[in-house]
Design an enzyme around this catalytic site. Structure first.
Site, PDB file in Angstrom:
ATOM      1  N   THR A 170       0.830  -1.203   0.000  1.00 38.37           N
ATOM      2  CA  THR A 170       0.000   0.000   0.000  1.00 38.37           C
ATOM      3  C   THR A 170       0.865   1.254   0.000  1.00 38.37           C
ATOM      4  O   THR A 170       0.586   2.220  -0.715  1.00 38.37           O
ATOM      5  CB  THR A 170      -0.932   0.003   1.224  1.00 38.37           C
ATOM      6  OG1 THR A 170      -1.737  -1.178   1.200  1.00 38.37           O
ATOM      7  CG2 THR A 170      -1.840   1.218   1.209  1.00 38.37           C
ATOM      8  N   ASP A 171       1.916   1.259   0.803  1.00 40.40           N
ATOM      9  CA  ASP A 171       2.833   2.406   0.816  1.00 40.40           C
ATOM     10  C   ASP A 171       3.416   2.648  -0.574  1.00 40.40           C
ATOM     11  O   ASP A 171       3.447   3.790  -1.062  1.00 40.40           O
ATOM     12  CB  ASP A 171       3.980   2.153   1.799  1.00 40.40           C
ATOM     13  CG  ASP A 171       3.654   2.600   3.210  1.00 40.40           C
ATOM     14  OD1 ASP A 171       2.937   3.599   3.376  1.00 40.40           O
ATOM     15  OD2 ASP A 171       4.127   1.948   4.161  1.00 40.40           O
ATOM     16  N   TYR A 172       3.902   1.603  -1.204  1.00 40.32           N
ATOM     17  CA  TYR A 172       4.578   1.769  -2.483  1.00 40.32           C
ATOM     18  C   TYR A 172       3.605   2.213  -3.574  1.00 40.32           C
ATOM     19  O   TYR A 172       3.933   3.063  -4.408  1.00 40.32           O
ATOM     20  CB  TYR A 172       5.292   0.480  -2.885  1.00 40.32           C
ATOM     21  CG  TYR A 172       6.540   0.218  -2.074  1.00 40.32           C
ATOM     22  CD1 TYR A 172       7.604   1.110  -2.094  1.00 40.32           C
ATOM     23  CD2 TYR A 172       6.658  -0.917  -1.278  1.00 40.32           C
ATOM     24  CE1 TYR A 172       8.751   0.885  -1.343  1.00 40.32           C
ATOM     25  CE2 TYR A 172       7.799  -1.148  -0.528  1.00 40.32           C
ATOM     26  CZ  TYR A 172       8.842  -0.246  -0.561  1.00 40.32           C
ATOM     27  OH  TYR A 172       9.973  -0.468   0.184  1.00 40.32           O
TER      28      TYR A 172
END
Length: 400
Positions: A170-172
């Site tokens: 999700t961060d990436y």
């Protein structure tokens, strides 16, 4: 892209598609920092503004993978003179980026309104956990929470206990969305002359990441089950490989590869969905078949039949893979803090505007004096700021 006279960037960035773009990076953690690094990889001059104690993630090895190619200045933003430094930077910047909780950047005096007042053409990117407004705006949030809320962990469990994906997907992906929005806003500014604020969040990222899964329509229940022809198998030597037969053509090739041409026209296995429905019959058959030979032998047989398959391996093994090396996806630096540092290279290729290697991640405050001089501070003023504890760092150039 700003059309204003300004300090020129380093010669090493002379060919990148974002040459001449200056970025104020007020981010920390992963999503914001990685998005800014993506811009650095494209040739932008990214100035990472850190607190005097440094980015909260500097203690993690991952910091190197989210911050290469940037210049670091260490500034106390709680002091008015520290904020003045960012305000002066904003006058020469094209982009500012932050991923603080909603309202924090404004309280520090570096919010969109504060910087836009100094530069109406600035693109201001905000990445939050759950949005800058709405019912969850004040909650702290990180990638695993988005995975849990967004159905990712349930999906990975295939009907069993939820499973945590240890790659911060999700961060990436949210970082990629942030970078995409910034590039689009820069393009729009070329036509309108106006800057703007762009926003995304982990909540939006985790849903956008699942565009093929987030489907709901009347009378259909989409349950994800273990697919016999799209899963991991263990070979006879105990080694694992992934079989990826995603259509009927590959199914026919697989039947020939394992010597079971009688299964090609078996009505139980005549489609992807039928193989799912009859997985209790097909799965044991394939498991027993693949357990009869070592992995290397099976991978050769499958490759000879043009069947997609790959053996599992560690990330370090993958970094030494010939294809990875051929694409230049691993770079090495001599870093002043950790010595020899190997990390991911640039994943994009341009035929006419390839940016040179962005360089290693900076040490804390490595470029403080350099950047302050670029925005008009004299040595005596810089020394006074350091004496008062408003800035930290030295005059060194890039490490490595």
């Amino acid at each position: 892209m700003t059309g204003r006279p300004r300090q020129t960037t380093s010669p090493r960035r002379a060919r990148g598609p974002l040459t001449g773009v200056r970025v104020i990076d007020l981010t920390s953690y992963i999503a914001g920092s990685y998005a800014a690094m993506m811009l650095a990889d494209l040739g932008a001059d990214v100035i990472k503004v850190e607190a005097l104690e440094g980015d909260a993630f500097r203690e993690l090895p991952g910091f190197f993978g989210w911050n290469r190619g940037k210049r670091s200045i260490a500034v106390n933003l709680k002091d008015p003179d520290g904020r003045t430094i960012v305000h002066r930077l904003a006058r020469t910047a094209d982009v500012a980026m932050e991923n603080m909780r909603p309202g924090v950047a404004e309280r520090l005096g570096v919010g969109y309104t504060d910087l836009r007042r100094r530069n109406p053409r600035i693109i201001y990117s905000s990445v939050t956990a759950f949005g800058s407004d709405g019912p969850y705006r004040d909650r702290p949030g990180f990638d695993p929470l988005a995975q849990a809320m967004g159905g990712v962990m349930t999906l990975q469990g295939f009907g069993g206990p939820p499973q945590y994906i240890r790659i911060a997907t999700t961060d990436y992906y949210t970082a990629a969305l942030s970078c995409q929005a910034i590039l689009a806003a820069l393009f729009a500014r070329e036509r309108t002359g106006r800057g703007q604020r762009v926003e995304t969040s982990l909540l939006q990222g985790v849903l956008a990441l699942q565009s093929g899964n987030a489907i709901d329509y009347a009378g259909k229940q989409h349950v994800f089950r273990d697919n016999p022809t799209y899963r991991l198998y263990r070979a006879g030597d105990g080694e694992w490989f992934f079989l990826a037969c995603g259509n009927q053509s590959f199914w026919g090739k697989l039947c020939r590869a394992i010597g079971r041409t009688d299964l090609i026209d078996d009505p139980r296995f005549g489609s992807w969905l039928l193989r799912l429905d009859n997985r209790e019959a097909l799965m044991p058959l394939l498991e027993a078949t693949f357990a009869s030979k070592p992995r290397a032998e099976w991978l050769k047989i499958l490759a000879d039949h043009d069947i997609p398959a790959a053996g599992t391996q560690t990330l370090l093994e993958f970094m030494d893979d010939p294809a990875v090396q051929h694409l230049g996806m691993i770079v090495s630096y001599d870093h002043p803090e950790v010595g020899r540092l190997r990390m991911m290279g640039q994943p994009l290729r341009f035929s006419d505007s390839q940016a040179p290697d962005a360089g290693p991640p900076p040490v804390l405050g490595q470029h403080t004096d350099q950047v302050l001089r670029e925005i008009g501070f004299r040595d005596r003023a810089i020394a006074e700021l350091r004496r008062r504890g408003i800035v930290r760092g030295g005059t060194a150039g890039r490490a490595g």
